[in-house]
Design a protein around this motif. Sequence first.
Motif, mmCIF file in Angstrom:
data_model
loop_
_atom_site.group_PDB
_atom_site.id
_atom_site.type_symbol
_atom_site.label_atom_id
_atom_site.label_comp_id
_atom_site.label_asym_id
_atom_site.label_seq_id
_atom_site.Cartn_x
_atom_site.Cartn_y
_atom_site.Cartn_z
ATOM 1 N N ASP A 103 0.830 -1.198 0.000
ATOM 2 C CA ASP A 103 0.000 0.000 0.000
ATOM 3 C C ASP A 103 0.869 1.255 0.000
ATOM 4 O OD1 ASP A 103 -2.828 1.179 0.479
ATOM 5 O OD2 ASP A 103 -1.634 2.101 2.072
ATOM 6 N N TYR A 104 1.955 1.216 0.764
ATOM 7 C CA TYR A 104 2.895 2.345 0.816
ATOM 8 C C TYR A 104 3.498 2.583 -0.564
ATOM 9 C CZ TYR A 104 6.611 5.356 2.686
ATOM 10 O OH TYR A 104 7.444 6.413 2.948
ATOM 11 N N TRP A 105 3.879 1.498 -1.236
ATOM 12 C CA TRP A 105 4.483 1.628 -2.567
ATOM 13 C C TRP A 105 3.487 2.204 -3.577
ATOM 14 C CZ3 TRP A 105 3.285 -0.847 -7.246
ATOM 15 C CH2 TRP A 105 4.163 -0.561 -8.287
ATOM 16 N N ARG A 106 2.244 1.764 -3.502
ATOM 17 C CA ARG A 106 1.234 2.276 -4.441
ATOM 18 C C ARG A 106 1.034 3.768 -4.273
ATOM 19 N NH1 ARG A 106 -1.468 -2.534 -2.694
ATOM 20 N NH2 ARG A 106 -1.507 -4.131 -4.339
ATOM 21 N N ARG A 107 1.149 4.256 -3.038
ATOM 22 C CA ARG A 107 0.935 5.686 -2.789
ATOM 23 C C ARG A 107 2.158 6.529 -3.084
ATOM 24 N NH1 ARG A 107 0.592 6.215 2.278
ATOM 25 N NH2 ARG A 107 0.364 4.093 3.076
ATOM 26 N N ASP A 110 8.049 4.509 -4.379
ATOM 27 C CA ASP A 110 9.435 4.704 -3.964
ATOM 28 C C ASP A 110 10.221 3.410 -4.140
ATOM 29 O OD1 ASP A 110 8.271 3.168 -2.024
ATOM 30 O OD2 ASP A 110 9.172 4.223 -0.343
ATOM 31 N N THR A 111 11.368 3.322 -3.481
ATOM 32 C CA THR A 111 12.235 2.156 -3.631
ATOM 33 C C THR A 111 11.724 0.919 -2.895
ATOM 34 O OG1 THR A 111 13.586 2.961 -1.770
ATOM 35 C CG2 THR A 111 14.294 3.550 -4.004
ATOM 36 N N THR A 112 10.561 1.031 -2.246
ATOM 37 C CA THR A 112 9.969 -0.141 -1.591
ATOM 38 C C THR A 112 9.749 -1.274 -2.585
ATOM 39 O OG1 THR A 112 8.827 1.359 -0.065
ATOM 40 C CG2 THR A 112 8.067 -0.914 -0.108
ATOM 41 N N TRP A 113 9.657 -0.930 -3.864
ATOM 42 C CA TRP A 113 9.421 -1.950 -4.888
ATOM 43 C C TRP A 113 10.524 -3.009 -4.877
ATOM 44 C CZ3 TRP A 113 12.845 -3.187 -8.700
ATOM 45 C CH2 TRP A 113 13.863 -2.273 -8.995
ATOM 46 N N ASP A 236 -0.695 9.325 10.940
ATOM 47 C CA ASP A 236 -0.635 9.738 9.544
ATOM 48 C C ASP A 236 -1.249 8.647 8.674
ATOM 49 O OD1 ASP A 236 1.256 7.734 9.551
ATOM 50 O OD2 ASP A 236 2.975 9.076 9.347
ATOM 51 N N GLU A 237 -1.083 8.780 7.364
ATOM 52 C CA GLU A 237 -1.695 7.823 6.436
ATOM 53 C C GLU A 237 -1.134 6.416 6.615
ATOM 54 O OE1 GLU A 237 1.286 8.750 2.618
ATOM 55 O OE2 GLU A 237 -0.855 9.192 2.499
ATOM 56 N N ASN A 238 0.118 6.318 7.075
ATOM 57 C CA ASN A 238 0.710 5.001 7.289
ATOM 58 C C ASN A 238 0.074 4.298 8.490
ATOM 59 O OD1 ASN A 238 2.880 5.163 5.213
ATOM 60 N ND2 ASN A 238 3.538 6.872 6.480
ATOM 61 N N VAL A 239 -0.237 5.069 9.526
ATOM 62 C CA VAL A 239 -0.912 4.502 10.691
ATOM 63 C C VAL A 239 -2.314 4.039 10.302
ATOM 64 C CG1 VAL A 239 -1.830 4.986 12.989
ATOM 65 C CG2 VAL A 239 0.414 5.866 12.327
ATOM 66 N N VAL A 240 -3.015 4.850 9.528
ATOM 67 C CA VAL A 240 -4.377 4.492 9.097
ATOM 68 C C VAL A 240 -4.347 3.230 8.240
ATOM 69 C CG1 VAL A 240 -6.365 5.218 7.732
ATOM 70 C CG2 VAL A 240 -5.199 6.863 9.228
ATOM 71 N N GLU A 304 -10.238 0.254 0.182
ATOM 72 C CA GLU A 304 -9.467 0.170 -1.065
ATOM 73 C C GLU A 304 -10.069 1.018 -2.182
ATOM 74 O OE1 GLU A 304 -6.448 -3.271 -1.186
ATOM 75 O OE2 GLU A 304 -8.311 -3.906 -2.165
ATOM 76 N N SER A 305 -11.365 1.244 -2.150
ATOM 77 C CA SER A 305 -11.995 2.085 -3.172
ATOM 78 C C SER A 305 -11.842 3.569 -2.862
ATOM 79 C CB SER A 305 -13.483 1.744 -3.289
ATOM 80 O OG SER A 305 -14.181 2.146 -2.115
#
Length: 389
Positions: A103-107, A110-113, A236-240, A304-305
């Motif tokens: 989810d972090y990568w989709r937003r 970054d290099t998380t890929w 933040d968005e990561n916590v959510v 997800e939507s």
Amino acid sequence: MTTVTKNDAGYSANGEAPHRTLLDGGWSTEWKPPLAREGATGPERIRDLATGGYAALPIPLELGGAGASLLEVASAQRALGMADPSAAIALNMHAFTVGLMADYWRRHRDTTWMLLEAIAESGVLIASAFAEPGGSPNFMSSRSEAVQTAKGYRVTGVKYPCSLATTATLVCLTARVTGTDETILALCPRSSPGLEVGGEWPSLGMTDSDTARLVLNDVEIDDRLVFHRGPADVIDENVVSGMTWFVVLLTATYHGVLSGLLDVAYRQVTGAGTFGPRTALLGRATRELQTLGGACRQFATDFESGTVGGQAALATAMGLRASLSDTRDRVLTAVTPVIGSRVYGRGQQAASLLIDSLAVHHHPPSLLTCDEAVGAFCAGRAISFDPAD
């Protein structure tokens, strides 16, 4: 009109039980848990599941994974919860961690890929090392310390309980950066010098979940394995996203465990043909579980939507987490008189499922924290996990 024939146990000719029509509806996954090898230990079953395609479920297709949605991963967790509760609760932490990373990568793209691609290619498991001994009303607060170095961080602390303690290749952990108000979220190879595993989790249930204590003594973490650094205790968005993935998958897992318990209860009643007041009790337990499942699936779909996000998503996650514990207790209250003494008998499937389901009360956040968060949001206040607020 088609006539459905049933055997003496109340099941249709194809082996489907009527109550499963209600409980299984809406859960959809192409991944099915393989049968456990006879005599396999908990860690061995977990490794078998990982190599059977489970590890890459939440990873996007373009990165070599299965591209499963939150609901699809939750459906896989539910299926596993019915087949092997201990393995399900252990692998829940892997799915939660990898789902959060995806989810972090989709937003952020970054290099998380690179990390996700490596996980998909190798099928390695990731343990979630967030919990710390002693507990804290503020579960976002970390006692572990991360000292910044020229190449990354040096982390010291204790993480406990931690599932996948011996089966995981990587450990996802949090630590507070010394001298700052920031926290890192990073991956650490379990074989890193200074990282030790020991002290099994003395839980009544989920005893094969490979849960133990992780002790970190000046463990070096390369900066390339740190995929988030930000202010500590800030929602933040990561916590959510993290709370959403965790609660949805946790709910689905225990929905599977409790569905398995209802299977036992229905087989016992329909097989013996002794209905009476037992029918109403089973109906009560089934509707409780059906309602919980519907809430879980709807939240996964809405998140997800983008229909639900931000503080509203966080409040929804916290509400679902509390409802999970409440529903478990109500289901057991209804089912226990139906099954009778077998629910307390050593070696009985019902007794094992009852004990395994008790572990639901162990997971954070606490029920008081959950209700406080929902109440705060609905009263127009910012949600906080700090008891001093």
